[in-house]
Design an enzyme around this catalytic site. Structure first.
Site, short mmCIF file in Angstrom:
data_model
loop_
_atom_site.label_atom_id
_atom_site.label_comp_id
_atom_site.label_asym_id
_atom_site.label_seq_id
_atom_site.Cartn_x
_atom_site.Cartn_y
_atom_site.Cartn_z
N ASP A 100 -10.07 -5.61 -3.64
CA ASP A 100 -9.50 -4.43 -2.96
C ASP A 100 -10.23 -3.37 -2.86
O ASP A 100 -10.61 -2.91 -3.84
CB ASP A 100 -8.11 -3.89 -3.32
CG ASP A 100 -7.37 -3.12 -2.42
OD1 ASP A 100 -7.78 -2.31 -1.81
OD2 ASP A 100 -5.92 -3.38 -2.39
N SER B 213 1.07 -1.26 0.03
CA SER B 213 0.03 0.13 -0.01
C SER B 213 0.82 1.20 -0.06
O SER B 213 1.71 1.33 -0.92
CB SER B 213 -0.93 -0.15 1.01
OG SER B 213 -1.99 0.84 1.11
N HIS C 250 -7.62 -6.09 0.85
CA HIS C 250 -6.22 -5.20 0.78
C HIS C 250 -5.57 -5.58 2.08
O HIS C 250 -4.30 -4.92 2.38
CB HIS C 250 -6.87 -3.71 1.19
CG HIS C 250 -5.68 -2.50 0.86
ND1 HIS C 250 -4.90 -2.46 -0.26
CD2 HIS C 250 -4.91 -1.89 1.96
CE1 HIS C 250 -4.09 -1.51 -0.15
NE2 HIS C 250 -4.11 -1.13 1.10
#
Lengths: 278, 278
Positions: free
Chosen positions: B225, B149, B257
């Site tokens: 996600d 991320s 995610h």
């Protein structure tokens, strides 16, 4: 039995889930986590029940153990209950690490006020099994049990006291004699009252002495565990020796009490259970 | 450089550690975690730097990814920095999820008050590497970088902007165009000021367009996600296509995610890095 799915994530091509349901036994809502391996898409799979230790919820093992990788490979469901009722409004329920919230000790409390809710023995051994069998793609005839610390105590006592229910029993760093451990004494006195003879049904060593299991127990213990005074592994060994209980006790030099220890050896335990569940 | 060991546990016959040290670059104490595989007992091993996402400390990946099993097998050290300075007393440092504490964005801030401490680019790419090379049994000539991320953004930008430093670069669900993501815009404006041309050195897509890496990038993305608007994987794909950057982009249907996603595929990423580091 209404089961509410409150979280779900893919993991190793299986599904990691959290459920909430109304528990009749504990007279409150309870949560548990479940890992369903990819094989569960095709039909019922065997299940390993995992009992966690003091302070844990259903989340700790789910996020810290790395068990999903092995369970996916082996085709095992893993069922992970919470460790106590929560928020039932008992005075002092959040005061101690080892009594009340996060510390059900897998006991049916007989003493007010705990007895209204703290019935984790029946919850894990009966109600949760019925809920899981009735709602998830598991084979009701193939289940095993394991756990860590307080949950190792739970796995040994529930597993051994219910012959024929579990195909295999294992534990990590179990509290092996709850009636002789400081943590356990306080909890047993609160839940069961001062008559120590009532405590022995929840003392793994005493349970083994009174009626050993026909299963060989697999027990993993870190050699650098800082809580050996509470866990009393020698009590477990002596109880097994004196009763003829078969025990595969593995001391792992250098390992402590935490989830890095559990994660290192959980694959071997799941493999042990998968063989018994085949 | 004084390095203080503040926790250590055995894991897969290796050692999972947490260190604290005084950072000159960030002008505060910083913590990082390190996994040293069993092979590190015998001599220097290659290292993979792992950069975590928003809100994380050095602990999240350490306890949730299950990476130790693979790193132990592959003989890799894993170095896991914190994601920002902490407690440096900047007004508002704890106000937003995506600016300040837990959100350093791997940027050298140029704007007061952030510029006094928030220099995570130099910290990760320079100072931390020097600290690790000087104190831990790693081979300074063999390191790779990955992250998740915001940390995927960090791995891509730091990895690509330092050719020759890292043998391989990978990312999970990276923020692929920080200058076009709502999270990123707010952080870049705070750290770098309103001139958006200064932002492009910290935008993975822009970095790739300006000077692609000679490495093939490995990028893992969950198909379910919920943050695709922030991550903008299509920006990454387009930047790679237009610049000739080699990209192995793997979309994993059903995965979200979180760390269950990372844990499922971290073994493949560590194997990818181990091959480059061999």
């Amino acid at each position: 039995m209404q089961l509410e799915l409150i979280s779900e994530a893919c993991s190793f091509e299986g599904r990691q889930q959290t459920y909430r349901h109304s528990s009749r036994v504990c007279d409150c809502d309870m949560q548990f986590a479940a890992f369903l391996p990819p094989a569960a898409e095709a039909g019922p799979v065997p299940a390993v029940y995992w009992l966690s230790g003091l302070t844990c919820t259903e989340e700790n093992f789910s996020v810290k153990s790395g068990a999903q990788r092995y369970a996916a490979e082996l085709g095992l469901a893993v069922i992970i209950p919470d460790t106590s009722p929560r928020g039932v409004g008992i005075a002092g329920e959040d005061e101690f690490m080892n009594v009340g919230t996060g510390a059900g000790f897998y006991i049916n409390a007989t003493q007010a006020p705990w007895s209204a809710h703290y019935r984790m023995y029946d919850y894990v051994a009966r109600e949760l099994v019925a809920v899981v069998n009735g709602n998830l793609p598991v084979d009701p005839d193939r289940k095993s049990i394991s756990g860590h610390s307080m949950g190792g105590h739970g796995a040994l006592t529930i597993g051994i006291r219910n012959p024929g229910e579990y195909r295999s029993i294992s534990a990590f760093s179990p509290i092996s004699s709850a009636s002789r451990s400081a943590w356990g004494k306080q909890a047993l006195a609160a839940y069961l009252g001062p008559d120590e003879s009532a405590w022995l049904a929840y003392d793994a060593g005493a349970v083994i002495r009174s009626a050993p299991s026909h299963h060989e127990l697999l027990v993993e213990q870190g050699g650098a565990d800082p809580f050996l005074d509470e866990l009393r592994p020698d009590d477990l060994k002596k109880a097994c020796e004196s009763s003829g209980q078969k025990l595969n006790f593995r001391e792992r030099a250098g390992y402590d009490h935490g989830y890095f220890f559990v994660g290192t050896f959980i694959g071997e335990h799941l493999r042990f259970h998968a063989e018994a569940l085949a």
